[in-house]
Design a protein around this motif. Sequence first.
Motif, PDB file in Angstrom:
ATOM      1  N   TYR A  28       0.728  -1.176  -0.001  1.00 50.68           N
ATOM      2  CA  TYR A  28      -0.086   0.001  -0.182  1.00 50.68           C
ATOM      3  C   TYR A  28       0.975   1.225  -0.038  1.00 50.68           C
ATOM      4  O   TYR A  28       1.865   1.385   0.855  1.00 50.68           O
ATOM      5  CB  TYR A  28      -0.990  -0.009   1.167  1.00 50.68           C
ATOM      6  CG  TYR A  28      -1.607   1.349   1.464  1.00 50.68           C
ATOM      7  CD1 TYR A  28      -2.848   1.804   0.771  1.00 50.68           C
ATOM      8  CD2 TYR A  28      -0.817   2.270   2.766  1.00 50.68           C
ATOM      9  CE1 TYR A  28      -3.364   2.871   1.097  1.00 50.68           C
ATOM     10  CE2 TYR A  28      -1.653   3.215   2.767  1.00 50.68           C
ATOM     11  CZ  TYR A  28      -2.856   3.859   2.262  1.00 50.68           C
ATOM     12  OH  TYR A  28      -3.394   4.924   2.368  1.00 50.68           O
ATOM     13  N   SER A  76       1.154   5.663   0.013  1.00 52.88           N
ATOM     14  CA  SER A  76       0.430   6.747   0.309  1.00 52.88           C
ATOM     15  C   SER A  76       1.508   7.911   0.409  1.00 52.88           C
ATOM     16  O   SER A  76       2.649   7.823   0.555  1.00 52.88           O
ATOM     17  CB  SER A  76      -0.276   6.910   1.644  1.00 52.88           C
ATOM     18  OG  SER A  76       0.360   6.517   2.761  1.00 52.88           O
ATOM     19  N   GLU A 115      -3.433   8.101  -2.058  1.00 51.81           N
ATOM     20  CA  GLU A 115      -2.991   6.860  -1.820  1.00 51.81           C
ATOM     21  C   GLU A 115      -3.231   5.703  -3.055  1.00 51.81           C
ATOM     22  O   GLU A 115      -3.912   6.431  -4.045  1.00 51.81           O
ATOM     23  CB  GLU A 115      -3.700   6.412  -0.512  1.00 51.81           C
ATOM     24  CG  GLU A 115      -5.355   6.342  -0.909  1.00 51.81           C
ATOM     25  CD  GLU A 115      -6.194   5.913   0.294  1.00 51.81           C
ATOM     26  OE1 GLU A 115      -5.717   5.252   1.088  1.00 51.81           O
ATOM     27  OE2 GLU A 115      -7.424   5.801  -0.024  1.00 51.81           O
ATOM     28  N   PRO A 122      -4.199   2.042  -2.924  1.00 53.77           N
ATOM     29  CA  PRO A 122      -4.310   0.820  -2.102  1.00 53.77           C
ATOM     30  C   PRO A 122      -4.488  -0.623  -3.152  1.00 53.77           C
ATOM     31  O   PRO A 122      -4.697  -0.363  -4.266  1.00 53.77           O
ATOM     32  CB  PRO A 122      -5.596   0.960  -1.447  1.00 53.77           C
ATOM     33  CG  PRO A 122      -6.522   2.005  -2.325  1.00 53.77           C
ATOM     34  CD  PRO A 122      -5.428   2.497  -3.038  1.00 53.77           C
ATOM     35  N   PHE A 155      -1.802  -5.375  -6.804  1.00 46.62           N
ATOM     36  CA  PHE A 155      -1.191  -4.082  -6.085  1.00 46.62           C
ATOM     37  C   PHE A 155      -0.647  -3.338  -7.232  1.00 46.62           C
ATOM     38  O   PHE A 155       0.330  -3.408  -7.880  1.00 46.62           O
ATOM     39  CB  PHE A 155       0.127  -4.739  -5.242  1.00 46.62           C
ATOM     40  CG  PHE A 155      -0.126  -5.619  -4.365  1.00 46.62           C
ATOM     41  CD1 PHE A 155      -0.903  -5.519  -3.107  1.00 46.62           C
ATOM     42  CD2 PHE A 155      -0.541  -7.134  -4.680  1.00 46.62           C
ATOM     43  CE1 PHE A 155      -1.185  -5.981  -1.944  1.00 46.62           C
ATOM     44  CE2 PHE A 155      -0.792  -7.983  -3.642  1.00 46.62           C
ATOM     45  CZ  PHE A 155      -1.370  -7.545  -2.229  1.00 46.62           C
ATOM     46  N   HIS A 187       5.555   3.533   1.495  1.00 45.25           N
ATOM     47  CA  HIS A 187       5.119   2.274   0.880  1.00 45.25           C
ATOM     48  C   HIS A 187       5.156   1.304   1.947  1.00 45.25           C
ATOM     49  O   HIS A 187       5.977   1.101   2.681  1.00 45.25           O
ATOM     50  CB  HIS A 187       6.052   1.901  -0.030  1.00 45.25           C
ATOM     51  CG  HIS A 187       5.438   0.987  -1.138  1.00 45.25           C
ATOM     52  ND1 HIS A 187       5.860  -0.526  -0.925  1.00 45.25           N
ATOM     53  CD2 HIS A 187       4.223   0.668  -1.895  1.00 45.25           C
ATOM     54  CE1 HIS A 187       5.191  -1.350  -1.528  1.00 45.25           C
ATOM     55  NE2 HIS A 187       4.190  -0.731  -2.242  1.00 45.25           N
ATOM     56  N   GLY A 201      -5.297  -2.939   7.590  1.00 41.76           N
ATOM     57  CA  GLY A 201      -4.469  -2.798   6.314  1.00 41.76           C
ATOM     58  C   GLY A 201      -2.995  -2.750   6.774  1.00 41.76           C
ATOM     59  O   GLY A 201      -2.214  -2.499   5.517  1.00 41.76           O
ATOM     60  N   TYR A 238      -9.891  -4.214   0.867  1.00 40.31           N
ATOM     61  CA  TYR A 238      -8.754  -3.497   1.607  1.00 40.31           C
ATOM     62  C   TYR A 238      -9.056  -2.431   2.425  1.00 40.31           C
ATOM     63  O   TYR A 238      -9.931  -1.475   1.836  1.00 40.31           O
ATOM     64  CB  TYR A 238      -7.423  -3.527   0.908  1.00 40.31           C
ATOM     65  CG  TYR A 238      -6.298  -2.538   1.540  1.00 40.31           C
ATOM     66  CD1 TYR A 238      -5.379  -3.686   2.110  1.00 40.31           C
ATOM     67  CD2 TYR A 238      -6.042  -1.448   1.607  1.00 40.31           C
ATOM     68  CE1 TYR A 238      -4.265  -3.134   2.838  1.00 40.31           C
ATOM     69  CE2 TYR A 238      -4.941  -0.927   2.310  1.00 40.31           C
ATOM     70  CZ  TYR A 238      -4.062  -1.953   2.844  1.00 40.31           C
ATOM     71  OH  TYR A 238      -2.856  -1.485   3.548  1.00 40.31           O
ATOM     72  N   SER A 270      -7.790   1.008   3.958  1.00 37.65           N
ATOM     73  CA  SER A 270      -6.586   1.688   4.100  1.00 37.65           C
ATOM     74  C   SER A 270      -6.090   2.306   5.679  1.00 37.65           C
ATOM     75  O   SER A 270      -6.722   2.651   6.243  1.00 37.65           O
ATOM     76  CB  SER A 270      -6.569   2.958   3.319  1.00 37.65           C
ATOM     77  OG  SER A 270      -6.782   2.624   1.816  1.00 37.65           O
TER      78      SER A 270
END
Length: 232
Positions: free
Chosen positions: A93, A95, A121, A123, A133, A160, A207, A222, A224
């Motif tokens: 993930y 952001s 973000e 996700p 991903f 990350h 998450g 998912y 976040s």
Amino acid sequence: MWYTLLGLALLSVVSCHYTFPDLIVNGTTTADWQYIRMTANHYSNGPVTDVTSSAIRCYELDATSAGAAGIATVSAGSTVGFKANQAIYHPGYASAYMSTASPSANSTSAGLGSTWFKIWESPPVYSGGGFTFPTENQAQLTFTIPKNVPSGQYLLRIEHIALHSATSFGGAQFYISCGQLNVVNGGSGTPSPTVSFPGVYTGREPGIMINIYSVPAGYAGYTSPGPKVWSG
């Protein structure tokens, strides 16, 4: 032979990990650590795993990292980003956060309070019983500075969270860098909600502590970690 095997093992670990040494401003990639605070993993590429550590903020090498980096001038509404030193190998993930920087972006006191707000973000996407991903194998991550963010000096933080070993507490790996910005042509928005690093994570968020290879029946998707994105 033992030294050779150890060396190969260390090389393998380094090659699977990454850091973010370069700031991207309007499509131009700047030099390593020119506007990014040099991180403690600038050589090892190793992650942060303790979300209560001060390293979770910007992962600086030491107290000189802030003063050694420059401050890049960018316009609100422009595209910025971070380039990794190699492809983002792990599934996870991503952001980006900003923090007002007082008294300046290259000050060691910048970003110490509940001043961080999320601006972007990426996700994981759960569909058909499995994850994809979007950031995996990407070499760079780009996004937009909110057009209504007020002018001033900021820290820009990329994060990350690698989730390949996140099945147990402390297993998620955080790859972090902070750039130093002077934002011009800003607006009159009020970024919110704001959080602190450390403080925003416990490490047990769904998450962050997650088995991406086997999710429970009825899994809805998912979640976040951290606050919602402020788009400005």
